[in-house]
Design an enzyme around this catalytic site. Structure first.
Site, PDB file in Angstrom:
ATOM      1  CG  ASP A 287     -15.886  15.214 -10.255  1.00 60.24           C
ATOM      2  OD1 ASP A 287     -14.840  14.274 -10.185  1.00 60.24           O
ATOM      3  OD2 ASP A 287     -16.731  15.627 -11.368  1.00 60.24           O
TER       4      ASP A 287
HETATM    5  C1  BGC Z   1     -15.397  13.101 -12.980  1.00 62.91           C
HETATM    6  C2  BGC Z   1     -15.839  12.084 -12.264  1.00 62.91           C
HETATM    7  C3  BGC Z   1     -15.110  10.888 -11.791  1.00 62.91           C
HETATM    8  C4  BGC Z   1     -13.878  11.480 -11.435  1.00 62.91           C
HETATM    9  C5  BGC Z   1     -12.695  10.388 -10.742  1.00 62.91           C
HETATM   10  C6  BGC Z   1     -13.902  13.272 -12.930  1.00 62.91           C
HETATM   11  O1  BGC Z   1     -13.296  13.929 -13.802  1.00 62.91           O
HETATM   12  O2  BGC Z   1     -16.092  14.068 -13.319  1.00 62.91           O
HETATM   13  O3  BGC Z   1     -17.304  11.563 -12.851  1.00 62.91           O
HETATM   14  O4  BGC Z   1     -15.597  10.152 -10.987  1.00 62.91           O
HETATM   15  O5  BGC Z   1     -13.050  12.109 -12.387  1.00 62.91           O
HETATM   16  O6  BGC Z   1     -12.277   9.693 -11.837  1.00 62.91           O
END
Ligand code: BGC
Length: 762
Positions: A287
């Site tokens: 993530d």
């Molecule tokens: C979130 C993810 C997301 C990623 C990209 C993160 O802060 O937890 O779910 O896909 O950002 O935007």
């Protein structure tokens, strides 16, 4: 942070003027992806991958593992240097085409993969996933995902960070809005449908957040989860397994810790469970800055150590950390990371790129702009999905649907006219100006029946000031019907929006109490990303309709239901608590040695609150009445290779057409471990005309009636299984079956191909 970045973009874009010519649904399908995955070509793909790998330098291999966002710190020249394998937050075809041209100039010309958070729409917004789950209709989920994908792939996006497959039993957690709620079966069916829909529309998926992210302690986003291994496999993993079976090529590692080990460094989860047991052969992305967060988690002292631990644990791609590209070359040269680990990660990424046909696809066409959306067809689809997601919680005195004697309606509440809020969090390229608000929907529909509508916000969005309340009350006094639209503005929901107080915020309860005291027919439309604590309002307001964040056409859909053009058919995908102290509350809990007895405090009870939810999982009213006339079990003596089949006869005893979600629950009353009091195993949404009667069959393979032990063994034990059928998790007992033979499968025996959920609702 990506969220802020995305929000800033939405705000900028919302201010731009645009024209929206209609684009037909057909023109959006991307033939390069629609036939994927082409399993027959796997050998060809493997050869292509190995050929390419042999020609790559160490830096080029690690470049494939580097996922960078548009905006800082992106250095465009790194694309042509082969140092970036994937890009996110590219929102315009022109930018995507520019990056593709740069990648072609790199030594090996490997195309980047373009990802974006496309959760419930790209430009046209569909209801947020938790609302969409309330439709209990995988066909609708597939349709919504396909539309989102068609629009996103039109500008060149190839990969979505969705669906979110995190089961959650905790409505304090703001991200519950992004998922399907509390049930593993519903979650598996809908997650599979969403993956299929995204694929149909042209997007590959990164199902997220593997695993246990939906169970943070105290409901606090980013806090640690503790989940016993058996429970992890029985409850939290089935939606992920379903996503892989449906063709999800990648998975995002949660940035939280699971049982004391951050997932980003958790080789038990990412290697043993994901690869060995489940058999997943796509790639794992971290993530956002998840690898760097290993320092914060206290399991790495330096960035290099964090990079090494993540790669060795099985994280193939580094999202917005740039730690692999900075440190892994030296780690390999120093002998701390074997080159085979880099090869394997690069192989997984390249395999997906070949499977998706990226090497043969034309570049994005800069002439493709999102301003061509929302088309009339996309709007119609969004409205059709939204109608099915609305859950009627109370309808005392048949306040709804709006009857012929209503001539004046007072619409009250800031969320009636909140075009951005009704779209909910993670609304990709949404423009607030595309929204049909609830107020507009009501006005348009009322006009056709000659009904007068007045509107008063009564307070600001957060309801901290209620300057307009006196006028609102006066308007309510003059009306035949009050429609109050309150709830949770979208900024109170989603990532980083955990709440300890879940009552209606600010002045809302006081305003609603005063309105209810007028004694007029009154309906409350709740706009929110989760159930909210209603306290006495649950008793004093005659009709309550949960609208979630219903999307671009939310206002039209809400009006369709309020005026009775459509009967509500949504059912709750989460239990609705009476008070915050009951959380976590869920229907499929384990039995107690001291089952609840009223008036006996030494049984499972609160001394100051009921133990039951306000509204149970699976519950929702309509405007017609469904009678369950009987259920029959085809065969009651079954082995694990048989299929349980239950025929349910249902009658629409009301005066209007409607839809009912017929639900089949089981209980294993005596087993080697305590088994839940109820488990949903099949459901089917049935449409019946007034007076119509029909029999439907719900079937479940007996091998799906078992459970895991902590070591990963899966067992279907011999013995009785009780069955319950009805329109909510309070379903009535209908009899039992006997499993005559035990099935035991060692960890890993239920790999992807054999582990799909039973999608009886299709
Ligand atoms: C979130 C993810 C997301 C990623 C990209 C993160 O802060 O937890 O779910 O896909 O950002 O935007």
């Amino acid at each position: 942070m990506p969220l802020r970045f995305a929000r800033a973009l939405v705000v900028i874009l919302a201010t731009l003027p645009f024209n929206s010519p209609i684009v037909s649904q057909e023109s959006k399908a991307d033939p390069a992806v629609s036939g994927w995955p082409a399993t027959a070509r796997d050998d060809v793909v493997e050869t292509q991958v190995e050929d390419l790998l042999r020609r790559m330098t160490l830096e080029e291999k690690i470049g494939q593992l580097n996922l960078v966002s548009h905006g800082p710190p992106l250095k465009w020249n790194e694309i042509s240097e082969g140092r970036i394998g994937a890009l996110l937050n590219f929102n315009a075809a022109g930018d995507i085409a520019r990056a593709q041209a740069l990648a072609r100039q790199s030594r090996l010309g490997i195309p980047p993969l373009f990802g974006l958070d496309v959760l419930h729409g790209f430009r046209t917004q569909f209801p947020i996933p938790l609302g969409e789950a309330a439709a209990f209709n995988p066909e609708r989920s597939r349709e919504a995902a396909a539309w989102a994908a068609r629009e996103a792939s039109h500008i060149g996006v190839q990969w979505t960070f969705a669906p979110m497959a995190d089961l959650s039993r905790d409505i304090r957690w703001g991200r519950i809005v992004e998922g399907f709620g509390e049930d593993p079966h519903l979650g598996a069916v809908l997650t599979a449908a969403r993956v299929e829909g995204f694929r149909q529309g042209g997007l590959a998926t990164a199902v997220k957040h593997f695993a246990g992210y939906g169970a943070p302690q105290g409901g606090r986003d980013y806090d640690a989860s503790s989940i016993p291994p058996a429970e992890l496999r029985d409850l939290y993993l089935p939606p992920f397994r379903a996503a892989f079976a449906a063709g999800s090529v990648s998975v995002m590692a949660a940035f939280t810790a699971l049982n004391g080990v951050p997932v980003t460094a958790n080789s038990w989860l990412l290697e043993k469970v994901l690869r060995d047991e489940i058999g997943f052969d796509g790639f794992v992305t971290s993530d956002w800055a998840g690898i760097h967060e290993l320092l914060g988690h206290g399991v790495a002292a330096t960035e290099a150590e964090a990079a090494r631990k993540a790669l060795l644990a099985g994280v193939d791609m580094d999202m917005m950390g740039e730690l692999y590209i900075q440190h892994i070359p030296d780690e390999v040269r120093a002998g701390r990371v074997p080159i085979e680990a880099v090869d394997e990660a690069a192989r997984r990424v390249l395999r997906v790129k070949f499977r998706l046909g990226l090497f043969d696809r034309p570049d994005a066409d800069p002439a493709h702009v999102d301003a061509v959306f929302p088309s009339a067809e996309a709007r119609a689809a969004s409205r059709a999905v939204a109608r099915e997601t609305l859950v009627l919680l109370h309808n005392r005195g048949d306040v709804l649907p709006i009857g012929p004697d209503v001539r004046r309606i007072a619409v009250i509440g800031p969320l009636a006219d909140a075009p951005r809020d009704q779209l909910g969090p993670h609304a990709a390229r949404a423009h607030a100006s595309d929204s049909v608000t609830i107020l507009e929907g009501i006005k348009w529909r009322a006009r056709s029946s000659g009904i007068a509508v007045s509107y008063h916000a009564a307070c600001d969005r957060l309801c901290s000031r209620d300057d307009g309340f006196a006028e609102a009350l006066e308007a309510a006094r003059q009306a035949d019907l009050v429609i109050a639209v309150f709830g949770e503005p979208e900024t109170l929901s989603g990532e980083a929006a955990s709440r300890a107080h879940l009552g209606l915020n600010g002045r809302q309860p006081a305003i609603l109490r005063a309105l209810a005291e007028l004694g007029k027919p009154m309906a409350l439309v709740l706009v929110a990303g989760r159930p909210l604590i209603l306290d006495d309002l649950a008793e004093t307001i005659p009709a309550i309709l949960m609208a979630w964040y219903p999307g671009t056409e939310g206002g039209s859909a809400v009006a369709d239901v309020l005026f009775g053009d459509v009967t509500p058919s949504g059912k709750l995908p989460v239990s609705w608590p009476r008070s915050v102290g009951q959380i976590p509350i869920y229907y499929n809990r384990l039995p107690s040695g001291r089952p609840t007895l009223e008036n006996n405090r030494f049984t499972l009870n609160y001394i100051d609150e009921a133990v039951t939810p306000l509204f149970p999982f699976g519950y929702g009213l309509g405007y017609s009445r469904f009678e369950y006339l009987g259920s029959s079990i085809a065969d009651t003596m079954l082995t694990p290779s048989d299929t349980l089949a239950v025929t349910v006869t249902l009658r629409n005893a009301g005066a209007r057409p409607g839809q009912e979600v017929v639900q089949l629950y089981i209980r294993d009353p005596v087993a080697s471990r305590s088994r839940p009091l109820r488990e949903l195993k099949a459901f089917r949404k049935v449409a019946l005309q007034a007076g119509e009667q029909r029999s439907v069959v719900l079937s479940v393979p007996v091998r799906d009636l078992g459970f895991h032990r902590d070591d990963g063994t899966y067992v279907v034990e011999a013995g009785a299984i009780q069955l319950f059928v009805g329109g909510s998790s309070l379903a009535e007992p209908i009899g039992q079956i006997t499993i005559t033979k035990e099935l035991q499968l060692p960890p890993g025996a239920r790999q992807i191909a054999g582990s799909e959920p039973t999608t009886t609702a299709r």
